[in-house]
Design a protein around this motif. Structure first.
Motif, PDB file in Angstrom:
ATOM      1  N   TYR A  21       0.835  -1.208   0.000  1.00  0.00           N
ATOM      2  CA  TYR A  21       0.000   0.000   0.000  1.00  0.00           C
ATOM      3  C   TYR A  21       0.869   1.257   0.000  1.00  0.00           C
ATOM      4  O   TYR A  21       0.606   2.210  -0.741  1.00  0.00           O
ATOM      5  CB  TYR A  21      -0.919   0.033   1.227  1.00  0.00           C
ATOM      6  CG  TYR A  21      -1.874  -1.130   1.360  1.00  0.00           C
ATOM      7  CD1 TYR A  21      -2.140  -1.984   0.295  1.00  0.00           C
ATOM      8  CD2 TYR A  21      -2.527  -1.369   2.561  1.00  0.00           C
ATOM      9  CE1 TYR A  21      -3.016  -3.059   0.427  1.00  0.00           C
ATOM     10  CE2 TYR A  21      -3.415  -2.429   2.710  1.00  0.00           C
ATOM     11  CZ  TYR A  21      -3.649  -3.272   1.646  1.00  0.00           C
ATOM     12  OH  TYR A  21      -4.516  -4.318   1.784  1.00  0.00           O
ATOM     13  N   ALA A  22       1.894   1.256   0.840  1.00  0.00           N
ATOM     14  CA  ALA A  22       2.768   2.431   0.918  1.00  0.00           C
ATOM     15  C   ALA A  22       3.519   2.640  -0.394  1.00  0.00           C
ATOM     16  O   ALA A  22       3.718   3.783  -0.840  1.00  0.00           O
ATOM     17  CB  ALA A  22       3.749   2.281   2.081  1.00  0.00           C
ATOM     18  N   GLU A  25       1.308   4.313  -2.919  1.00  0.00           N
ATOM     19  CA  GLU A  25       1.183   5.745  -2.626  1.00  0.00           C
ATOM     20  C   GLU A  25       2.431   6.505  -3.074  1.00  0.00           C
ATOM     21  O   GLU A  25       2.343   7.589  -3.657  1.00  0.00           O
ATOM     22  CB  GLU A  25       0.936   5.965  -1.128  1.00  0.00           C
ATOM     23  CG  GLU A  25      -0.351   5.350  -0.597  1.00  0.00           C
ATOM     24  CD  GLU A  25      -1.604   5.999  -1.175  1.00  0.00           C
ATOM     25  OE1 GLU A  25      -1.498   7.099  -1.761  1.00  0.00           O
ATOM     26  OE2 GLU A  25      -2.682   5.395  -1.055  1.00  0.00           O
ATOM     27  N   GLN A  26       3.607   5.947  -2.822  1.00  0.00           N
ATOM     28  CA  GLN A  26       4.847   6.610  -3.218  1.00  0.00           C
ATOM     29  C   GLN A  26       5.010   6.634  -4.732  1.00  0.00           C
ATOM     30  O   GLN A  26       5.526   7.604  -5.286  1.00  0.00           O
ATOM     31  CB  GLN A  26       6.046   5.921  -2.560  1.00  0.00           C
ATOM     32  CG  GLN A  26       6.122   6.148  -1.053  1.00  0.00           C
ATOM     33  CD  GLN A  26       7.288   5.405  -0.425  1.00  0.00           C
ATOM     34  OE1 GLN A  26       7.519   4.241  -0.722  1.00  0.00           O
ATOM     35  NE2 GLN A  26       8.019   6.080   0.445  1.00  0.00           N
ATOM     36  N   ASP A  28       2.548   6.840  -6.908  1.00  0.00           N
ATOM     37  CA  ASP A  28       1.569   7.751  -7.497  1.00  0.00           C
ATOM     38  C   ASP A  28       1.742   9.196  -7.075  1.00  0.00           C
ATOM     39  O   ASP A  28       1.163  10.092  -7.690  1.00  0.00           O
ATOM     40  CB  ASP A  28       0.156   7.277  -7.148  1.00  0.00           C
ATOM     41  CG  ASP A  28      -0.174   5.924  -7.784  1.00  0.00           C
ATOM     42  OD1 ASP A  28       0.584   5.498  -8.682  1.00  0.00           O
ATOM     43  OD2 ASP A  28      -1.169   5.309  -7.377  1.00  0.00           O
ATOM     44  N   ASP A  29       2.506   9.443  -6.019  1.00  0.00           N
ATOM     45  CA  ASP A  29       2.758  10.807  -5.552  1.00  0.00           C
ATOM     46  C   ASP A  29       4.262  10.985  -5.362  1.00  0.00           C
ATOM     47  O   ASP A  29       4.810  10.583  -4.336  1.00  0.00           O
ATOM     48  CB  ASP A  29       2.021  11.072  -4.236  1.00  0.00           C
ATOM     49  CG  ASP A  29       2.187  12.515  -3.757  1.00  0.00           C
ATOM     50  OD1 ASP A  29       2.974  13.270  -4.373  1.00  0.00           O
ATOM     51  OD2 ASP A  29       1.526  12.885  -2.767  1.00  0.00           O
ATOM     52  N   VAL A  37       6.292   6.975   5.020  1.00  0.00           N
ATOM     53  CA  VAL A  37       4.859   6.992   4.737  1.00  0.00           C
ATOM     54  C   VAL A  37       4.157   5.942   5.592  1.00  0.00           C
ATOM     55  O   VAL A  37       4.589   4.785   5.654  1.00  0.00           O
ATOM     56  CB  VAL A  37       4.594   6.727   3.243  1.00  0.00           C
ATOM     57  CG1 VAL A  37       3.097   6.594   2.971  1.00  0.00           C
ATOM     58  CG2 VAL A  37       5.199   7.833   2.395  1.00  0.00           C
ATOM     59  N   VAL A  39       0.363   4.339   5.947  1.00  0.00           N
ATOM     60  CA  VAL A  39      -0.982   4.259   5.390  1.00  0.00           C
ATOM     61  C   VAL A  39      -1.938   3.941   6.529  1.00  0.00           C
ATOM     62  O   VAL A  39      -1.961   2.822   7.052  1.00  0.00           O
ATOM     63  CB  VAL A  39      -1.058   3.190   4.286  1.00  0.00           C
ATOM     64  CG1 VAL A  39      -2.485   3.112   3.726  1.00  0.00           C
ATOM     65  CG2 VAL A  39      -0.073   3.505   3.170  1.00  0.00           C
ATOM     66  N   VAL A  79      -1.174   8.804   5.235  1.00  0.00           N
ATOM     67  CA  VAL A  79      -1.988   8.794   4.020  1.00  0.00           C
ATOM     68  C   VAL A  79      -3.165   7.850   4.243  1.00  0.00           C
ATOM     69  O   VAL A  79      -2.956   6.685   4.601  1.00  0.00           O
ATOM     70  CB  VAL A  79      -1.165   8.311   2.805  1.00  0.00           C
ATOM     71  CG1 VAL A  79      -2.029   8.298   1.550  1.00  0.00           C
ATOM     72  CG2 VAL A  79       0.066   9.177   2.608  1.00  0.00           C
ATOM     73  N   ASP A  82      -6.510   3.754   0.241  1.00  0.00           N
ATOM     74  CA  ASP A  82      -7.382   3.800  -0.937  1.00  0.00           C
ATOM     75  C   ASP A  82      -7.451   2.380  -1.504  1.00  0.00           C
ATOM     76  O   ASP A  82      -6.721   2.022  -2.426  1.00  0.00           O
ATOM     77  CB  ASP A  82      -6.807   4.774  -1.970  1.00  0.00           C
ATOM     78  CG  ASP A  82      -7.693   4.928  -3.194  1.00  0.00           C
ATOM     79  OD1 ASP A  82      -8.637   4.134  -3.343  1.00  0.00           O
ATOM     80  OD2 ASP A  82      -7.429   5.831  -4.007  1.00  0.00           O
ATOM     81  N   ARG A  85      -7.858   1.541  -5.290  1.00  0.00           N
ATOM     82  CA  ARG A  85      -6.638   1.661  -6.086  1.00  0.00           C
ATOM     83  C   ARG A  85      -5.732   0.453  -5.862  1.00  0.00           C
ATOM     84  O   ARG A  85      -5.138  -0.082  -6.799  1.00  0.00           O
ATOM     85  CB  ARG A  85      -5.920   2.964  -5.712  1.00  0.00           C
ATOM     86  CG  ARG A  85      -4.851   3.414  -6.680  1.00  0.00           C
ATOM     87  CD  ARG A  85      -4.707   4.939  -6.668  1.00  0.00           C
ATOM     88  NE  ARG A  85      -4.772   5.486  -5.334  1.00  0.00           N
ATOM     89  CZ  ARG A  85      -3.705   5.869  -4.623  1.00  0.00           C
ATOM     90  NH1 ARG A  85      -2.504   5.750  -5.139  1.00  0.00           N
ATOM     91  NH2 ARG A  85      -3.852   6.380  -3.423  1.00  0.00           N
ATOM     92  N   TYR A  86      -5.606   0.014  -4.609  1.00  0.00           N
ATOM     93  CA  TYR A  86      -4.751  -1.140  -4.325  1.00  0.00           C
ATOM     94  C   TYR A  86      -5.295  -2.404  -4.999  1.00  0.00           C
ATOM     95  O   TYR A  86      -4.530  -3.229  -5.504  1.00  0.00           O
ATOM     96  CB  TYR A  86      -4.654  -1.375  -2.814  1.00  0.00           C
ATOM     97  CG  TYR A  86      -4.254  -0.156  -2.005  1.00  0.00           C
ATOM     98  CD1 TYR A  86      -3.470   0.853  -2.556  1.00  0.00           C
ATOM     99  CD2 TYR A  86      -4.687   0.004  -0.692  1.00  0.00           C
ATOM    100  CE1 TYR A  86      -3.116   1.975  -1.818  1.00  0.00           C
ATOM    101  CE2 TYR A  86      -4.343   1.116   0.053  1.00  0.00           C
ATOM    102  CZ  TYR A  86      -3.565   2.102  -0.517  1.00  0.00           C
ATOM    103  OH  TYR A  86      -3.236   3.213   0.220  1.00  0.00           O
TER     104      TYR A  86
END
Length: 367
Positions: A21-22, A25-26, A28-29, A37, A39, A79, A82, A85-86
């Motif tokens: 998950y982390a 996030e990394q 996508d951002d 990070v 989650v 964060v 989501d 998305r995952y």
């Protein structure tokens, strides 16, 4: 008479996405790359869903209370998860697995067992490398893999060179690999069993093996036999292809306990998550599966667990249907109005194949 042929040794992979998950996030951002990070939702009752490797250096781990993670790593970037998305990324990874074998047993969104005994590539190691390369090329995420003759060894091996690594245990290496391991690395040996074994001066797998089957069976019964098998590296459990979904659900623990009449907005919010997961499940299969039962789960402030369910004549066909039925199920809770609730969940269950549902509808039409 010819003798029965001996089957070839099994080739099992355990593929595990790194800090999944982390890492998503990394990816996508870009601003999160290199940052610690976490989650998780913030709040006294929230728990960590995942932590980046930068956050793990501070001791942050999955399932840890979020408030503790914040104390360990004050500079952490929190964060909110989501899951849609995952799940989408998880589907990409599963499609890569399916290019190499039909025998896939998912354990969660980010890990799975694969039986590649009959893979088209010459070796299981090459298959694992091909899978890891495809995952990185198509998702820009890394995965670690374990290669071994059985499932439990493959799972141990996948953790050996994380992140972005591969570790291979060949059949002739099993005994030497297992001997120095702490018994807590064996599946099913938790803290309680570890303490019981320590009372017998068994702390490593080599000690467990030396103890012998009769002594282990006398002390632990059938579980003693299983421990003996594990100490020898024996695990005949097959890789089971994905089984039909039995339930899709979402739940949340509140920061403050709430009365029943204040739960509707939370129920409808969780219904959205559950319905989104249901749509993914239907789209993932060529022939969709229909959920007929709506489930409401509640946990009181004193940790009493309640479930209420309804199978209507017509299965819920929309998010509104799901939300309305789940909210209506509150009327079946017969506790005092003063009762407070710490958790609520909304689920869909009672799955049947779509063609079976159509056949039943034709036989027993709704009046």
């Amino acid at each position: 008479m010819p003798s029965n042929p001996v089957p070839p040794p099994r080739k099992i992979l355990h593929v595990d996405m790194d800090a999944f998950y982390a890492s998503v996030e990394q990816r996508d951002d870009p601003a999160l790359r290199g940052q610690p990070v976490v989650v998780a939702w913030r709040g006294a009752r929230s728990v960590v869903c995942a932590a980046s490797y930068e956050a793990r250096k501070f001791g942050v781990r999955s399932a840890m209370p979020a408030v503790r993670a914040e104390r360990l790593c004050p500079q952490a970037v929190f964060v909110p998860p989501d899951f849609l998305r995952y799940k989408a990324v998880s589907r990409q990874v599963r499609e890569i697995f399916a290019r190499h074998t039909e025998l896939i047993e998912p354990l969660s969104l980010d890990e799975a067992y694969l039986d590649v005994t009959a893979s088209g590539l010459p070796t299981a190691t090459e298959t694992a490398e091909a899978i890891r390369a495809a995952i990185f090329e198509e998702t820009r995420l890394t995965a670690s893999a374990g290669v071994a003759p059985n499932k439990f060894l493959a799972k141990i091996a996948s953790d050996w060179r994380k992140p972005d690594g591969i570790f291979v245990i060949r059949p002739h290496q099993v005994a030497a690999f297992l001997e120095p391991l702490p018994v807590g690395r064996l599946p099913g040996v938790g803290k309680v069993m570890e303490a019981k074994l320590a009372e017998l001066d068994i702390t490593r797998v080599a000690d467990l093996r030396a103890c012998g089957l009769p002594a282990l069976e006398q002390r632990f019964g059938r579980w003693g036999r299983r421990l003996h098998e594990l100490s020898l590296g024996i695990d005949d459990s097959p890789v089971r292809s994905e089984r039909p979904t039995l339930q899709i659900s979402s739940e949340d623990t509140f920061e403050h306990d709430l009365p029943l009449e204040e739960l509707e907005p939370h129920i409808r919010r969780l219904a959205e998550k559950t319905w989104a997961g249901y749509m993914l499940e239907q789209g993932r299969r060529e022939q969709g599966r229909i959920a007929r039962t709506v489930v409401l789960k509640l946990k009181t402030a004193d940790f009493r667990l309640l479930t209420r369910s309804l199978t209507p004549g017509t299965p819920p066909a929309s998010l509104r249907d799901l939300g309305d039925i789940a909210c209506e199920l509150r009327t079946r809770v017969e506790l005092p109005a003063s009762t407070r609730y710490r958790l609520v969940g909304v689920g869909l269950a009672g799955f049947i194949d779509a063609d079976r549902h159509i056949a039943q509808s034709d036989l027993f039409p709704t009046p």
